[in-house]
Write an enzyme that holds these catalytic residues in place. Sequence first.
Site, short mmCIF file in Angstrom:
data_model
loop_
_atom_site.label_atom_id
_atom_site.label_comp_id
_atom_site.label_asym_id
_atom_site.label_seq_id
_atom_site.Cartn_x
_atom_site.Cartn_y
_atom_site.Cartn_z
N ASP A 26 21.90 -34.17 -39.70
CA ASP A 26 22.16 -34.78 -38.39
C ASP A 26 20.82 -35.27 -37.86
O ASP A 26 19.97 -34.47 -37.46
CB ASP A 26 22.77 -33.73 -37.46
CG ASP A 26 22.95 -34.24 -36.03
OD1 ASP A 26 22.62 -35.42 -35.76
OD2 ASP A 26 23.42 -33.46 -35.19
N TRP A 41 23.26 -28.13 -31.36
CA TRP A 41 24.01 -29.10 -32.18
C TRP A 41 24.26 -28.56 -33.56
O TRP A 41 25.33 -28.80 -34.14
CB TRP A 41 23.30 -30.46 -32.19
CG TRP A 41 23.19 -31.00 -30.81
CD1 TRP A 41 22.05 -31.14 -30.07
CD2 TRP A 41 24.27 -31.41 -29.95
NE1 TRP A 41 22.35 -31.62 -28.82
CE2 TRP A 41 23.70 -31.79 -28.72
CE3 TRP A 41 25.65 -31.50 -30.11
CZ2 TRP A 41 24.47 -32.25 -27.64
CZ3 TRP A 41 26.42 -31.96 -29.05
CH2 TRP A 41 25.82 -32.32 -27.84
N LYS A 99 20.46 -42.71 -29.00
CA LYS A 99 19.11 -42.23 -28.72
C LYS A 99 18.08 -43.23 -29.27
O LYS A 99 17.45 -43.94 -28.52
CB LYS A 99 18.90 -40.84 -29.30
CG LYS A 99 19.80 -39.84 -28.59
CD LYS A 99 20.05 -38.61 -29.40
CE LYS A 99 21.31 -37.91 -28.95
NZ LYS A 99 21.34 -37.58 -27.53
N1 PMP Z 1 23.49 -34.03 -32.65
C1 PMP Z 1 22.37 -34.13 -31.92
C2 PMP Z 1 21.06 -33.74 -32.54
C3 PMP Z 1 22.45 -34.60 -30.62
O1 PMP Z 1 21.34 -34.70 -29.88
C4 PMP Z 1 23.70 -34.99 -30.09
C5 PMP Z 1 23.86 -35.57 -28.70
N2 PMP Z 1 22.98 -35.21 -27.76
C6 PMP Z 1 24.84 -34.83 -30.88
C7 PMP Z 1 24.69 -34.38 -32.17
C8 PMP Z 1 26.19 -35.20 -30.37
O2 PMP Z 1 26.30 -36.55 -30.39
P1 PMP Z 1 27.55 -37.37 -29.82
O3 PMP Z 1 27.50 -37.24 -28.35
O4 PMP Z 1 27.29 -38.75 -30.34
O5 PMP Z 1 28.78 -36.77 -30.41
#
Ligand code: PMP
Length: 354
Positions: free
Chosen positions: A166, A99, A190
């Site tokens: 994030d 991510w 989450k």
């Molecule tokens: N950042 C992290 C730390 C994540 O775990 C995730 C999703 N698993 C995301 C960003 C992406 O999130 P989204 O699917 O809401 O775009």
Amino acid sequence: MKSYNFYAGPAILPEKVLKKAQQAVGNFADMNLSILEISHRSKQFTAVMEEAEELVRSLLNLSDEYAVLFLTGGASSQFYMSAMNLLNKKAAFLDTGTWSAKSIKEAQKFGEIDIVASGKDKAYTYIPKDFNLSPDHEYLHITSNNTIFGTQWHEFPDVDIPLVCDASSDIFSRPLDLSKFGMIYAGAQKNVGPAGTTLVIIRKEMLGKVDRQIPTMLDYNTHIEKKSSFNTPPVFPIYVCMLVFRWLRENGGLEAMEAHNKKKATILYDTLDSSELFYGVVDKADRSLMNVTFKIKDDSLNDAFNQLAEENGCIGVKGHRSVGGFRASIYNAMSVEGIEKLCEVIQNFEAKYA
Ligand code: PMP
């Protein structure tokens, strides 16, 4: 048989919240209408939005310097939106996994990005903490919890530029000292609520410093001015988030959540550490309290373990497809009982195969 939800996201929600959400789908706020069909401008929904924001503020002790927004587009949209709104020339990023790598790729479209440290050399099994910043870095971007690899920052880096973070997979899992953060964002699905909304907390003085034109919908100031209702917000997901915030408050707030999360993670990591067959994947110092990643020494046993886990009601323990192995996501709403069940499955499997 009871099912225990170990999915990484969308993920477990408190039972009490799910019951209340079900009621609201039938009849919301005695309107004889469903929450799914009411106007986002109705006074009943405006009250939900206000309560959600107030609860975020009180759970995190936020001052008026910060704006609280409920946006759409997932955390993935924040990868570019944060850079578009905050990055003028140059920022520093820490690469701690999939991510953060994605956030880097998007930010590079708006300015110069220095990747000041990366955990890639050891397959992201640790958090790199040695790095240097330069005076022209406008902010430092970090990922507080790496959902796929199972690493987490336990002490945030002590830097004198704002952190942009994030926190998709660990927000509200522990108290946060907000003074270090210029911005925090988190996809809801989450630890906050269902998929469909993204929480953004931003120090207002961070805004208005970039030279570029920003499309109206992508400008944080638009959403600040219009209290997250410039366009139609995701009414139902925001309602469920508000219920989760109430649940957090009723259960003692973030200090109590941290104690609860530490207790659960300790039980699970201790079971893995005392196993001859299973092992935790990441450096002990950086182990996540939210996503516990582990493997079996003989990976030909993976399918058998997954099957046993499912037969015992432990759902969603398969690791992310990019890394394999196993991952137990044990967010706030996971009970100690659920952890004990998973540990029992691990021990029974070990008794059979070790
Ligand atoms: N950042 C992290 C730390 C994540 O775990 C995730 C999703 N698993 C995301 C960003 C992406 O999130 P989204 O699917 O809401 O775009």
